[in-house]
Design an enzyme around this catalytic site. Structure first.
Site, PDB file in Angstrom:
ATOM      1  N   ASP A   1       0.855  -1.177   0.000  1.00 23.61           N
ATOM      2  CA  ASP A   1       0.000   0.000   0.000  1.00 23.61           C
ATOM      3  C   ASP A   1       0.901   1.240   0.000  1.00 23.61           C
ATOM      4  O   ASP A   1       2.112   1.147   0.239  1.00 23.61           O
ATOM      5  CB  ASP A   1      -0.898  -0.043   1.237  1.00 23.61           C
TER       6      ASP A   1
ATOM      7  N   ASP B   1      -0.236   5.246   0.901  1.00 16.46           N
ATOM      8  CA  ASP B   1      -0.512   6.172   2.007  1.00 16.46           C
ATOM      9  C   ASP B   1      -0.627   5.417   3.325  1.00 16.46           C
ATOM     10  O   ASP B   1      -1.397   4.456   3.448  1.00 16.46           O
ATOM     11  CB  ASP B   1      -1.820   6.924   1.754  1.00 16.46           C
TER      12      ASP B   1
ATOM     13  N   ASP C   1      -1.940  -0.489   5.868  1.00 14.36           N
ATOM     14  CA  ASP C   1      -2.315   0.137   7.137  1.00 14.36           C
ATOM     15  C   ASP C   1      -3.811   0.335   7.331  1.00 14.36           C
ATOM     16  O   ASP C   1      -4.231   0.799   8.389  1.00 14.36           O
ATOM     17  CB  ASP C   1      -1.654   1.518   7.243  1.00 14.36           C
TER      18      ASP C   1
END
Length: 246
Positions: A26, A28, A201
């Protein structure tokens, strides 16, 4: 399980030394810190070069899997030569830019108009994407319930899916998720037959982790959050970069 209760992952060099490793990352909140707005992120100027070097070490088995559209990722990174899946996996491309799988249609003008009008009237920050649209409310967390109610009603009316993230609600085509991105990429060289590891996240990253687990790999949760599919955890993007030896 909460991520802080999970152990640190094994050293990446030890994993890749045992078998071919495929990394799905991922962006961001995983590789870079989250900012108050999508355009407010700070990207280290040499991050693209470091990721490219890592991809070369893995013989091309590195992919960025992001909620951002691929052109947006490229604007921030200026990166070429790495596989990418943007818009939550709905737009999947090999390292040379070749599309993988069918590219979904953009949202209709009617949907975009409704979302735009709702955002303007209720204090959401609007982000339009090639294959979806997003309502950001980091500046006003109390807007969450109202935004979710609107998004679910609109999704039901137009046959769309709702994706939730950290202070963001997105509307995308049905079937657009990070699990699909992992499965698509794992069908083709150089990913086919490798050991998949997904690092993320946010809630939408759970789909990617689940697909990695189904294919014999594992997931790594970033930050202090609950995770149903991760078996390891890293504290923040700095810890991720350290683990990746970037």
């Amino acid at each position: 399980m909460m991520a802080q209760n999970l152990p640190l992952p094994p050293d990446i060099q030890a994993i890749s030394g045992e078998r071919p490793l495929a990394l799905f990352l991922d962006f961001d909140g995983t590789l870079i810190d989250i900012a108050p707005t999508p355009d407010g992120i700070t990207v280290p100027p040499d991050l693209a070069a470091r990721l490219t070097s890592l991809a070369e070490q893995l013989e091309g088995r590195l992919a960025l899997v992001s909620g951002r559209a691929i052109p947006d990722l490229q604007d921030h990174l200026g990166i070429v030569g790495i596989a990418c899946a943007g818009s939550h996996g709905s737009d999947c491309r090999a390292a040379d830019g070749t599309p993988i799988g069918d590219e979904p249609d953009a949202l209709s003008d009617e949907v975009l108009h409704e979302v735009g009008a709702f955002a303007a009237a209720n204090g959401f920050a609007l982000e339009d994407k090639p294959h979806g649209t997003a309502l950001h409310y980091r500046a006003n967390p109390e807007l969450e319930e109202q935004g979710l109610a609107f998004a679910h009603a609109l999704a039901l009316q137009h046959g769309l899916a709702v994706k939730r993230g950290k202070r963001v609600i997105e509307l995308v085509a049905q079937g657009a998720d990070k699990a699909g991105a992992v499965r698509n990429l794992m069908q083709f060289a150089p990913f086919a037959g490798a050991f998949p590891v997904f690092v993320g996240d946010d809630i939408t990253d759970e789909d990617g982790m689940r697909a990695a687990v189904e294919m014999g790999g594992f997931g790594i949760a970033v930050g202090d959050r609950p995770s149903e599919n991760a078996v390891y955890a890293l504290a923040n993007p700095a810890a991720v970069q350290q683990w990746l030896h970037l």
